[in-house]
Scaffold this active site. Structure first.
Site, PDB file in Angstrom:
ATOM      1  N   ARG B  48     -32.978 -11.426 -13.971  1.00  0.00           N
ATOM      2  CA  ARG B  48     -33.130 -10.313 -13.040  1.00  0.00           C
ATOM      3  C   ARG B  48     -32.661 -10.710 -11.649  1.00  0.00           C
ATOM      4  O   ARG B  48     -32.635 -11.888 -11.322  1.00  0.00           O
ATOM      5  CB  ARG B  48     -34.599  -9.930 -12.890  1.00  0.00           C
ATOM      6  CG  ARG B  48     -35.326  -9.806 -14.170  1.00  0.00           C
ATOM      7  CD  ARG B  48     -36.818  -9.635 -13.869  1.00  0.00           C
ATOM      8  NE  ARG B  48     -37.585  -9.801 -15.091  1.00  0.00           N
ATOM      9  CZ  ARG B  48     -38.914  -9.790 -15.138  1.00  0.00           C
ATOM     10  NH1 ARG B  48     -39.614  -9.651 -14.017  1.00  0.00           N
ATOM     11  NH2 ARG B  48     -39.535  -9.931 -16.288  1.00  0.00           N
ATOM     12  N   ASP B  50     -33.722  -9.267  -7.562  1.00  0.00           N
ATOM     13  CA  ASP B  50     -34.655  -8.385  -6.856  1.00  0.00           C
ATOM     14  C   ASP B  50     -33.938  -7.294  -6.048  1.00  0.00           C
ATOM     15  O   ASP B  50     -32.726  -7.349  -5.861  1.00  0.00           O
ATOM     16  CB  ASP B  50     -35.499  -9.211  -5.880  1.00  0.00           C
ATOM     17  CG  ASP B  50     -36.699  -9.847  -6.560  1.00  0.00           C
ATOM     18  OD1 ASP B  50     -37.050  -9.403  -7.670  1.00  0.00           O
ATOM     19  OD2 ASP B  50     -37.281 -10.788  -5.978  1.00  0.00           O
ATOM     20  N   ARG B 195     -34.934 -18.174  -2.366  1.00  0.00           N
ATOM     21  CA  ARG B 195     -35.327 -17.590  -1.080  1.00  0.00           C
ATOM     22  C   ARG B 195     -36.413 -18.413  -0.375  1.00  0.00           C
ATOM     23  O   ARG B 195     -36.445 -18.489   0.850  1.00  0.00           O
ATOM     24  CB  ARG B 195     -35.785 -16.144  -1.300  1.00  0.00           C
ATOM     25  CG  ARG B 195     -34.618 -15.241  -1.719  1.00  0.00           C
ATOM     26  CD  ARG B 195     -35.076 -13.937  -2.339  1.00  0.00           C
ATOM     27  NE  ARG B 195     -35.920 -13.199  -1.434  1.00  0.00           N
ATOM     28  CZ  ARG B 195     -36.561 -12.072  -1.772  1.00  0.00           C
ATOM     29  NH1 ARG B 195     -36.436 -11.561  -3.008  1.00  0.00           N
ATOM     30  NH2 ARG B 195     -37.306 -11.452  -0.894  1.00  0.00           N
TER      31      ARG B 195
END
Lengths: 246, 246
Positions: B48, B50, B195
């Site tokens: 995935r 975000d 991140r």
């Protein structure tokens, strides 16, 4: 006060206020009205830009009774404006200054993406043109446009201004990676003029017209003899000059 | 079939299908369903991404009874997909190929804009960080992260996977104009791992933490000891590898 703003034109229906549309002017005036406790403040820009057209240095002015230092204006406006409009600078100007009437020259950039495939990250910021281009031929054609000419053939047939004589000081075509960048500077530009010039130069670069057609196009004074209008999203209002001398 | 897509994550609620949200997977599956006369086709991606996160080379696979040549698939999908998703290539693969389970390595990029002012044209594509940074200190810190470690401190506390050991092959920090570009490659990444690494390295660059804190952070196995999660819009899924050997 006079300010310089940059904006990403993607999500605006152009610069000028229109009912029920998201516009740059509409956002500026809404924010200024808020700062003036509900009082409407008219914003005058150097000129309009169309839907999707970007600005790196659009200039505007407005009159205000508020006495706020430039830094305070900048902080307040950038806090209240949406994040696709940024105020780069703002200063006090003589009350005689007019952002449209006092323009001495304008510079635009037009960016073409020469790649086989469209690039998702540049789709709103360049015009994707995957066809062959002879840059030398385009530069030869560009030279015919420099100087003072009647640009009737190079503006929208809907242009209402009577005198269509303008002077182009510069029309450079440079390559940067996969991008072809047109830099064009002149006394002023008629409606769609930069986009029709770029569209016509691309047809010349692609071999569908010749550089030597340009003088005839200028003489014809007929929008039908020039190329297609290149799309708005490749166009940037780059810089507005107010010097009396170039 | 297995394809490589790039997408501008700005207007997607992430990769994965969610009810009433615009997602990348949702758009892929809708288009494939249309090509399969209403029959649902499940799309499996390498992983995935975000909300706001971009992809330069996301990989996916799907099973199909249709016999269409790769060029035909590409033309059809790019015609039907929205213009913020582009299919870069597509090929037939062994039916045993799995876009998620067979990943051998992933590379991400993270882009930071080091300018005093936010840039309207890069606001969705870089993280604007107007504060001082000591790049050498950041590179020293990055070196402590390379290799095999338990990255519990560097992933979201909500991460459900049990084994949080991963190997980072490369963590380069380069400068390109006003941008600082992190390139990070490893066997795989935990939720928010890139991140949190970037957010922590920025705090070290800004002098609020020291490169020598990294070994302790790794040992602590506690999300509370590391830096803030850098925002999604600076992150790009760059490349997914399926070679057995690095």
């Amino acid at each position: 006060m006079s300010g310089i703003i940059s904006y990403d034109g993607t999500n605006f229906s152009g610069y000028q206020v229109q009912p029920d549309q998201r516009t740059v002017q509409g956002n500026l005036e809404k924010v200024l009205q808020r700062m003036h406790k509900g009082e409407f403040v008219k914003v005058i820009a150097s000129g309009r830009t169309d839907t999707g057209v970007h600005a790196v240095g659009q200039v505007f002015h407005f009159d205000t009774p508020l006495s706020i230092a430039p830094d305070g204006w900048k902080r307040a406006l950038n806090t209240l404006l949406p994040d696709d409009i940024r105020l780069l600078s703002i200063d006090e100007v003589a009350s005689s200054f007019h952002a449209r009437y006092d323009v001495s020259a304008k510079e635009y950039q037009y960016r073409v993406l020469r790649a086989d495939e469209e690039d998702v990250f540049r789709r709103n910021f360049t015009f994707h043109y995957p066809f062959a281009l002879d840059i030398d031929q385009m530069r030869r054609a560009a030279n015919y446009l420099i100087g003072e000419h009647d640009f009737t053939s190079f503006c929208s047939a809907r242009t209402e201004v009577v005198d269509k004589t303008r002077t182009i000081y510069k029309l450079d075509i440079s390559e940067s990676g996969e991008e072809l960048i047109f830099s064009i500077k002149g006394t002023g530009f008629l409606y769609n003029m930069v986009r029709i010039i770029v569209g016509t130069l691309l047809e010349i670069g692609n071999g569908r017209r010749s550089p030597e057609d340009i003088p005839d196009m200028l003489l014809a004074k007929d929008r039908d003899v020039t190329g297609k209008t290149a799309p708005g999203h490749g166009l940037y209002l780059w810089e507005v000059s107010y010097e009396k001398e170039e």
